[in-house]
Write a protein that holds these residues in place. Structure first.
Motif, PDB file in Angstrom:
ATOM      1  N   ASP A  16     -45.616  25.198  -5.568  1.00 29.08           N
ATOM      2  CA  ASP A  16     -46.840  25.154  -6.261  1.00 29.08           C
ATOM      3  C   ASP A  16     -47.695  23.520  -5.955  1.00 29.08           C
ATOM      4  OD1 ASP A  16     -47.095  27.646  -8.016  1.00 29.08           O
ATOM      5  OD2 ASP A  16     -45.142  26.467  -8.714  1.00 29.08           O
ATOM      6  N   VAL A  17     -46.816  22.405  -5.980  1.00 34.53           N
ATOM      7  CA  VAL A  17     -47.149  21.330  -5.562  1.00 34.53           C
ATOM      8  C   VAL A  17     -46.308  20.704  -4.667  1.00 34.53           C
ATOM      9  CG1 VAL A  17     -47.702  18.912  -6.480  1.00 34.53           C
ATOM     10  CG2 VAL A  17     -48.249  20.645  -7.693  1.00 34.53           C
ATOM     11  N   VAL A  18     -46.791  20.226  -3.478  1.00 32.28           N
ATOM     12  CA  VAL A  18     -45.897  19.525  -2.501  1.00 32.28           C
ATOM     13  C   VAL A  18     -46.166  18.003  -2.618  1.00 32.28           C
ATOM     14  CG1 VAL A  18     -45.536  19.001  -0.209  1.00 32.28           C
ATOM     15  CG2 VAL A  18     -45.974  21.413  -0.923  1.00 32.28           C
ATOM     16  N   LYS A  19     -45.339  17.326  -3.312  1.00 34.45           N
ATOM     17  CA  LYS A  19     -45.345  15.932  -3.556  1.00 34.45           C
ATOM     18  C   LYS A  19     -44.730  15.038  -2.717  1.00 34.45           C
ATOM     19  CE  LYS A  19     -43.675  12.861  -7.129  1.00 34.45           C
ATOM     20  NZ  LYS A  19     -42.745  12.419  -6.201  1.00 34.45           N
ATOM     21  N   GLU A  20     -45.180  13.761  -2.476  1.00 35.93           N
ATOM     22  CA  GLU A  20     -44.543  12.910  -1.526  1.00 35.93           C
ATOM     23  C   GLU A  20     -43.871  12.078  -2.570  1.00 35.93           C
ATOM     24  OE1 GLU A  20     -47.379  12.099   2.352  1.00 35.93           O
ATOM     25  OE2 GLU A  20     -47.381  10.530   0.784  1.00 35.93           O
ATOM     26  N   ASP A  21     -42.620  11.568  -2.039  1.00 33.38           N
ATOM     27  CA  ASP A  21     -41.811  10.638  -2.930  1.00 33.38           C
ATOM     28  C   ASP A  21     -42.727   9.396  -3.089  1.00 33.38           C
ATOM     29  OD1 ASP A  21     -39.020   9.939  -4.114  1.00 33.38           O
ATOM     30  OD2 ASP A  21     -39.148   8.339  -2.478  1.00 33.38           O
ATOM     31  N   HIS A  22     -42.415   8.769  -4.259  1.00 31.60           N
ATOM     32  CA  HIS A  22     -43.080   7.612  -4.546  1.00 31.60           C
ATOM     33  C   HIS A  22     -42.766   6.296  -3.636  1.00 31.60           C
ATOM     34  CE1 HIS A  22     -39.253   6.609  -6.561  1.00 31.60           C
ATOM     35  NE2 HIS A  22     -39.671   5.320  -6.390  1.00 31.60           N
ATOM     36  N   GLN A  31     -45.352   2.339   5.324  1.00 31.56           N
ATOM     37  CA  GLN A  31     -44.283   1.974   6.125  1.00 31.56           C
ATOM     38  C   GLN A  31     -44.557   2.178   7.511  1.00 31.56           C
ATOM     39  OE1 GLN A  31     -43.746   3.712   3.355  1.00 31.56           O
ATOM     40  NE2 GLN A  31     -41.741   2.937   2.208  1.00 31.56           N
ATOM     41  N   PRO A  32     -44.074   1.293   8.743  1.00 31.43           N
ATOM     42  CA  PRO A  32     -44.421   1.724   9.947  1.00 31.43           C
ATOM     43  C   PRO A  32     -43.895   3.161  10.393  1.00 31.43           C
ATOM     44  CG  PRO A  32     -42.484   0.284   9.875  1.00 31.43           C
ATOM     45  CD  PRO A  32     -43.209   0.262   8.353  1.00 31.43           C
ATOM     46  N   MET A  33     -42.482   3.714   9.820  1.00 30.21           N
ATOM     47  CA  MET A  33     -42.102   5.007  10.338  1.00 30.21           C
ATOM     48  C   MET A  33     -43.189   6.380   9.853  1.00 30.21           C
ATOM     49  SD  MET A  33     -40.131   3.425   7.890  1.00 30.21           S
ATOM     50  CE  MET A  33     -39.489   3.583   6.303  1.00 30.21           C
ATOM     51  N   ALA A  34     -43.764   5.997   8.888  1.00 29.88           N
ATOM     52  CA  ALA A  34     -44.797   7.162   8.558  1.00 29.88           C
ATOM     53  C   ALA A  34     -46.001   6.501   7.775  1.00 29.88           C
ATOM     54  CB  ALA A  34     -44.072   8.154   7.479  1.00 29.88           C
ATOM     55  N   PRO A  35     -46.769   5.860   8.610  1.00 31.69           N
ATOM     56  CA  PRO A  35     -48.117   5.303   8.000  1.00 31.69           C
ATOM     57  C   PRO A  35     -48.864   6.222   7.368  1.00 31.69           C
ATOM     58  CG  PRO A  35     -47.658   4.765  10.409  1.00 31.69           C
ATOM     59  CD  PRO A  35     -46.788   5.923  10.039  1.00 31.69           C
ATOM     60  N   PHE A  36     -49.449   5.878   6.255  1.00 34.95           N
ATOM     61  CA  PHE A  36     -50.109   6.608   5.017  1.00 34.95           C
ATOM     62  C   PHE A  36     -51.078   7.464   5.741  1.00 34.95           C
ATOM     63  CE2 PHE A  36     -53.927   7.196   2.497  1.00 34.95           C
ATOM     64  CZ  PHE A  36     -53.201   7.850   1.138  1.00 34.95           C
ATOM     65  N   ARG A  37     -52.173   6.841   6.709  1.00 33.80           N
ATOM     66  CA  ARG A  37     -53.006   7.815   7.205  1.00 33.80           C
ATOM     67  C   ARG A  37     -52.596   9.045   7.980  1.00 33.80           C
ATOM     68  NH1 ARG A  37     -58.625   4.568   7.208  1.00 33.80           N
ATOM     69  NH2 ARG A  37     -58.486   3.528   5.342  1.00 33.80           N
ATOM     70  N   GLU A  38     -51.605   8.515   9.029  1.00 30.45           N
ATOM     71  CA  GLU A  38     -51.014   9.720   9.921  1.00 30.45           C
ATOM     72  C   GLU A  38     -50.181  10.719   9.296  1.00 30.45           C
ATOM     73  OE1 GLU A  38     -47.527   9.976  13.506  1.00 30.45           O
ATOM     74  OE2 GLU A  38     -48.183   7.883  12.438  1.00 30.45           O
ATOM     75  N   ARG A  39     -49.366  10.498   7.977  1.00 34.56           N
ATOM     76  CA  ARG A  39     -48.699  11.316   7.474  1.00 34.56           C
ATOM     77  C   ARG A  39     -49.590  12.167   6.494  1.00 34.56           C
ATOM     78  NH1 ARG A  39     -47.356   7.099   3.779  1.00 34.56           N
ATOM     79  NH2 ARG A  39     -47.650   7.946   1.656  1.00 34.56           N
ATOM     80  N   VAL A  40     -50.612  11.840   5.932  1.00 35.24           N
ATOM     81  CA  VAL A  40     -51.597  12.476   5.272  1.00 35.24           C
ATOM     82  C   VAL A  40     -52.335  13.519   6.086  1.00 35.24           C
ATOM     83  CG1 VAL A  40     -53.929  12.408   4.017  1.00 35.24           C
ATOM     84  CG2 VAL A  40     -51.985  10.692   3.248  1.00 35.24           C
ATOM     85  N   GLY A  92     -38.034   6.817   5.658  1.00 29.36           N
ATOM     86  CA  GLY A  92     -37.432   6.646   6.996  1.00 29.36           C
ATOM     87  C   GLY A  92     -37.746   7.917   7.836  1.00 29.36           C
ATOM     88  N   LEU A  93     -38.141   8.989   7.264  1.00 27.37           N
ATOM     89  CA  LEU A  93     -38.444   9.819   8.324  1.00 27.37           C
ATOM     90  C   LEU A  93     -39.844   9.851   8.566  1.00 27.37           C
ATOM     91  CD1 LEU A  93     -37.796  13.319   6.044  1.00 27.37           C
ATOM     92  CD2 LEU A  93     -36.499  12.302   8.001  1.00 27.37           C
ATOM     93  N   ASN A  94     -40.092  10.208   9.923  1.00 25.47           N
ATOM     94  CA  ASN A  94     -41.404  10.020  10.517  1.00 25.47           C
ATOM     95  C   ASN A  94     -42.546  10.979   9.953  1.00 25.47           C
ATOM     96  OD1 ASN A  94     -41.324  12.155  12.064  1.00 25.47           O
ATOM     97  ND2 ASN A  94     -40.489  11.276  13.738  1.00 25.47           N
TER      98      ASN A  94
END
Length: 372
Positions: free
Chosen positions: A157-163, A168-177, A138-140
């Motif tokens: 040591d590792v910053v991991k995204e939640d599975h 999703q539209p609020m945080a599209p894969f490429r934008e957030r990466v 839900g976060l952008n």
């Protein structure tokens, strides 16, 4: 040359257990009645072979069946199909060990990085590693990147995204990466740290390859993959690519039914240890004891042992328990898991908001005290 699988068979007596073992040897290979198996190569090489069978306890028997590498071919999917394909649909049958043997280990060499490689990448030469999780859903993209920055700056040591964060539209894969790569890089530049960023791989089947390449080109350090949903073959595809040269962290989402029944599926160590290593994972996430999923201390110890077994397959990888993790439990967790482990920290950190770095620092200090 042959590889072997050990099954736990639930049967009333040895006679029935032997009959079931014979049926498994047929089902996992030729899938035809025994009396019509062609003589010669198919009978002597392809047909599964019962190597050992005996009682474990009343109503429980252990059977080891060997298979030819020719039956498994070179695809990971077919290898796993032989291990437990049609037979997985039967009741009273559980895989408790897999020995890939020399030839299948050569075909599926395991993690590209493993424990030593991940340590070299993040600069944590000893002690438990800390991996805060970027969430909630839900976060952008800007908010997730901000969290990534705070975590990296605090010494993660590792910053991991939640599975659960996919495309999703609020945080599209490429934008957030792109935004999180930049945020983690900025934190590393400010501190001299080497926090690694693992985005959650997303996309429809026809988009996966392009998204893998995008993440690499954008500067992501590794990828989080859910093999239960995307397939173990996706893990292998990333791990085997020397040009890509990215570590893989696997997540257990959708894999629960494979382990939760004591009379079907796989032992915990096989699913979250052996199979993940064969696919090429460098870090295997699983529910921690004391969390909300009900894994026992024995289950977790079995997973950690399978992840780090020096006898393979392939390089030893890092177990990564998550859930119920806190500074207060650091001593108990270190005593249980040792030093070669990646601790996932989620909700306990997010309560701190902008002070999330204080929680990471406290966890680091607690681990350093017990790790020596």
């Amino acid at each position: 040359m042959r590889f072997s699988v050990t099954y736990r068979i639930f049967a009333p007596d040895l006679t029935e257990a032997k009959a079931r073992a014979g049926a498994i040897a047929l089902e996992q290979t030729v899938e035809i009645p025994r009396d019509v198996v062609p003589a010669g190569y198919i009978e002597t090489e392809i047909l599964g072979r019962i190597e050992e069978i005996g009682a474990e306890a009343e109503g429980r028997f252990r059977a080891t069946i060997s298979y030819s590498p020719d039956s498994a071919g070179r695809e990971l999917a077919q290898f796993f199909n032989v291990i437990f394909g049609n037979s997985s649909i039967q009741r009273g049958l559980r895989v408790i060990a897999v020995d890939p043997g020399a030839e299948m280990t050569r075909r599926h060499p395991g993690p590209r990085f493993g424990i030593d490689g991940i340590r070299a990448l993040c600069g944590r030469t000893h002690g438990g590693m800390i991996a805060p999780v970027l969430k909630p859903q839900g976060l952008n993209a800007d908010a997730l990147a901000r969290l990534g920055y705070l975590c990296a700056k605090a010494g993660a040591d590792v910053v991991k995204e939640d599975h659960g964060i996919m495309d999703q539209p609020m945080a599209p894969f490429r934008e957030r990466v792109e935004k999180t790569v930049a945020a983690v890089a900025r934190a590393n530049a400010e501190t001299g740290g080497r926090a690694l960023y693992f985005p959650s791989l997303a996309g429809a089947p026809d988009q996966i390859e392009a998204n893998i390449r995008f993440a690499k080109d954008a500067g992501a350090d590794g990828l989080l993959v859910m093999p239960g949903l995307l397939g173990f073959g996706v893990v292998a595809r990333i791990a085997r690519d020397g040009a890509l040269n990215m570590p893989v962290m696997t997540h257990p989402s959708f894999l629960g039914p494979y382990v939760l029944s004591p009379e079907t599926g796989f032992d915990h160590g096989v699913m979250f240890g052996t199979l993940q290593r064969l696919a090429g994972a460098d870090i295997s996430v699983f529910p921690n004891v004391g969390g909300r999923f009900g894994f026992t201390a024995g289950d977790c110890a079995q997973i950690a042992t399978a992840c780090r077994d020096p006898n393979g397959p392939g390089r030893a990888m890092l177990p990564s328990p998550g859930g119920g993790m806190s500074v207060e439990r650091a001593g108990d967790m270190a005593a249980m898991y040792g030093t070669d482990v990646v601790y996932l920290l989620g909700g306990s950190l997010l309560r701190l908001g902008e002070r999330i770095g204080e929680g990471i620092a406290a966890m680091r200090a607690a681990l350093d005290r017990v790790d020596g």
